[in-house]
Design a protein around this motif. Structure first.
Motif, mmCIF file in Angstrom:
data_model
loop_
_atom_site.group_PDB
_atom_site.id
_atom_site.type_symbol
_atom_site.label_atom_id
_atom_site.label_comp_id
_atom_site.label_asym_id
_atom_site.label_seq_id
_atom_site.Cartn_x
_atom_site.Cartn_y
_atom_site.Cartn_z
ATOM 1 N N GLY A 1 11.158 12.401 -12.801
ATOM 2 C CA GLY A 1 11.524 11.761 -11.535
ATOM 3 C C GLY A 1 10.582 10.636 -11.145
ATOM 4 O O GLY A 1 11.019 9.595 -10.640
ATOM 5 N N ILE A 2 9.295 10.802 -11.401
ATOM 6 C CA ILE A 2 8.332 9.774 -11.021
ATOM 7 C C ILE A 2 8.544 8.491 -11.828
ATOM 8 O O ILE A 2 8.292 7.385 -11.352
ATOM 9 C CB ILE A 2 6.880 10.297 -11.202
ATOM 10 C CG1 ILE A 2 5.882 9.341 -10.531
ATOM 11 C CG2 ILE A 2 6.523 10.480 -12.662
ATOM 12 C CD1 ILE A 2 4.461 9.873 -10.541
ATOM 13 N N VAL A 3 9.073 8.640 -13.053
ATOM 14 C CA VAL A 3 9.372 7.476 -13.884
ATOM 15 C C VAL A 3 10.552 6.694 -13.302
ATOM 16 O O VAL A 3 10.531 5.459 -13.232
ATOM 17 C CB VAL A 3 9.658 7.908 -15.334
ATOM 18 C CG1 VAL A 3 10.028 6.705 -16.200
ATOM 19 C CG2 VAL A 3 8.447 8.628 -15.921
ATOM 20 N N PHE A 4 11.575 7.422 -12.870
ATOM 21 C CA PHE A 4 12.722 6.749 -12.243
ATOM 22 C C PHE A 4 12.337 6.173 -10.878
ATOM 23 O O PHE A 4 12.893 5.150 -10.459
ATOM 24 C CB PHE A 4 13.899 7.712 -12.126
ATOM 25 C CG PHE A 4 14.645 7.892 -13.413
ATOM 26 C CD1 PHE A 4 15.564 6.950 -13.832
ATOM 27 C CD2 PHE A 4 14.397 8.993 -14.235
ATOM 28 C CE1 PHE A 4 16.254 7.104 -15.028
ATOM 29 C CE2 PHE A 4 15.073 9.156 -15.430
ATOM 30 C CZ PHE A 4 16.000 8.207 -15.835
ATOM 31 N N ASP A 5 11.402 6.819 -10.178
ATOM 32 C CA ASP A 5 10.875 6.218 -8.944
ATOM 33 C C ASP A 5 10.285 4.846 -9.240
ATOM 34 O O ASP A 5 10.510 3.877 -8.500
ATOM 35 C CB ASP A 5 9.792 7.118 -8.339
ATOM 36 C CG ASP A 5 10.360 8.203 -7.445
ATOM 37 O OD1 ASP A 5 11.392 7.961 -6.801
ATOM 38 O OD2 ASP A 5 9.762 9.295 -7.385
ATOM 39 N N LEU B 1 2.002 3.368 -8.250
ATOM 40 C CA LEU B 1 2.853 3.135 -9.416
ATOM 41 C C LEU B 1 3.052 1.660 -9.710
ATOM 42 O O LEU B 1 3.415 1.289 -10.830
ATOM 43 C CB LEU B 1 4.222 3.797 -9.199
ATOM 44 C CG LEU B 1 4.286 5.318 -9.364
ATOM 45 C CD1 LEU B 1 5.642 5.840 -8.903
ATOM 46 C CD2 LEU B 1 4.033 5.723 -10.806
ATOM 47 N N ASP B 2 2.799 0.812 -8.722
ATOM 48 C CA ASP B 2 2.972 -0.630 -8.920
ATOM 49 C C ASP B 2 1.987 -1.179 -9.945
ATOM 50 O O ASP B 2 2.278 -2.166 -10.623
ATOM 51 C CB ASP B 2 2.803 -1.371 -7.587
ATOM 52 C CG ASP B 2 3.076 -2.860 -7.730
ATOM 53 O OD1 ASP B 2 4.132 -3.211 -8.291
ATOM 54 O OD2 ASP B 2 2.228 -3.668 -7.297
ATOM 55 N N GLY B 3 0.814 -0.527 -10.081
ATOM 56 C CA GLY B 3 -0.189 -1.050 -11.002
ATOM 57 C C GLY B 3 -0.683 -0.067 -12.039
ATOM 58 O O GLY B 3 -1.550 -0.409 -12.852
ATOM 59 N N LEU B 4 -0.147 1.162 -12.038
ATOM 60 C CA LEU B 4 -0.615 2.192 -12.972
ATOM 61 C C LEU B 4 0.556 2.833 -13.697
ATOM 62 O O LEU B 4 1.665 2.898 -13.162
ATOM 63 C CB LEU B 4 -1.394 3.285 -12.218
ATOM 64 C CG LEU B 4 -2.710 2.876 -11.559
ATOM 65 C CD1 LEU B 4 -3.224 4.006 -10.679
ATOM 66 C CD2 LEU B 4 -3.755 2.514 -12.612
ATOM 67 N N ASP B 5 0.307 3.323 -14.897
ATOM 68 C CA ASP B 5 1.334 4.033 -15.652
ATOM 69 C C ASP B 5 1.703 5.330 -14.940
ATOM 70 O O ASP B 5 0.847 5.986 -14.338
ATOM 71 C CB ASP B 5 0.841 4.360 -17.058
ATOM 72 C CG ASP B 5 0.688 3.110 -17.933
ATOM 73 O OD1 ASP B 5 1.055 2.020 -17.453
ATOM 74 O OD2 ASP B 5 0.194 3.240 -19.060
ATOM 75 N N ALA B 6 2.967 5.713 -15.061
ATOM 76 C CA ALA B 6 3.447 6.926 -14.399
ATOM 77 C C ALA B 6 2.691 8.165 -14.881
ATOM 78 O O ALA B 6 2.365 9.051 -14.082
ATOM 79 C CB ALA B 6 4.944 7.091 -14.643
#
Length: 277
Positions: free
Chosen positions: A156-160, A222-227
């Motif tokens: 889910g965090i990836v789709f976020d 998440l804008d600047g870091l990998d999920a």
């Protein structure tokens, strides 16, 4: 700033978990989950209008819908596991969430970690599981449910992150909490599970504010870091904070083994964040 946002989010998640631990003594998990989702909607709406967060492109809707369904699925799975009474034994399974996030991010977003980051993350996963008692006694339906929860939160965090490439965080918050509320309420209705608070809703306000802060700062990170990095550090800070909070607030004992695993977790965090430092 992404690293700062990540640690703020992790601390907020820890405070939220401690708040829920206190609140669940008098409320059902489903009622709390639904209340926090519904209560967050006006907060996100207010922030959305104040910030003029209005840029939304067509590519937003599909990943946002998937993220909402996964989050609701994970919430329902977690609630169902709570009913079985074995959650204390299967909570360590959640340590697998960062691995799922990293694999999903590599497949869907082409994100990749260095060998050292992978090693540090895997050591962290083992340490998180060890700090919570290990997986040696995990089996049966509760284990499968918690694997489902790991999948929901981890993917889910990836789709976020995908959705947030096409919208601002506050608009995303409105959509996610609205969809989440509808899905969880539908589950409660379909299963005839009580989802009404027993006490006054005002008691939830401090926890609600912390919950919204945890989610918003996670999305900003998440804008600047990998999920996978976000999920790993969030879980790491969360387990250390939970043990400290349990000791200071609930007078829970901490074993020497838990102290050891916490030291391992803290030592791994700089390695996991190394490329962004």
């Amino acid at each position: 700033m992404s690293i700062a946002f990540l640690f703020i989010s992790a601390i907020c998640w820890t405070l939220f978990d401690l708040s829920r631990k206190k609140l669940v003594a008098n409320e059902t998990p489903l009622a709390l989950t639904l209340a926090f989702n519904v209560g967050a909607i006006p907060l996100y709406l207010a922030a959305y209008f104040i910030a003029s967060d209005s840029t939304v492109s067509a590519g937003y809707w599909l990943p946002s819908l998937v993220a909402a369904v996964l989050a609701a699925m994970a919430a329902v799975g977690f609630i169902t596991a709570l009913k079985l009474g074995d959650v204390a034994k299967v909570i360590p399974v959640l340590a697998l969430t960062p691995v799922i996030s990293t694999l999903a991010a590599g497949w869907l977003l082409d994100e990749s970690l260095s060998v050292y980051q992978w090693l540090a993350m895997l050591v962290t996963v083992v340490a998180i599981g060890g700090a919570q008692g290990g997986l040696h006694h995990v089996k049966g339906k509760p284990f499968l449910l918690m694997l489902l929860v790991c999948f929901g939160w981890g993917v889910g965090i990836v789709f976020d992150k995908q959705a947030l490439e096409h919208s601002g965080p506050f608009f995303h918050g409105v959509v996610q909490t609205t969809l989440g509320s509808l899905l969880i309420a539908s589950y409660a209705f379909a299963t005839k599970t009580p989802a009404r608070l027993q006490g006054q809703a005002l008691r939830l306000i401090p926890a609600l504010l912390v919950f919204v802060g945890a989610v918003v700062f996670q999305w900003l990170a998440l804008d600047g870091l990998d999920a996978g990095i976000v999920e790993t550090v969030k879980r790491s800070v969360g387990i250390v904070g939970a043990l400290l909070g349990g000791l200071l607030l609930f007078r829970e004992a901490i074993t020497k083994a838990q102290v050891f695993w916490c030291i391992v977790i803290l030592a791994c965090i700089p390695v996991i964040l190394q490329p962004e430092v």
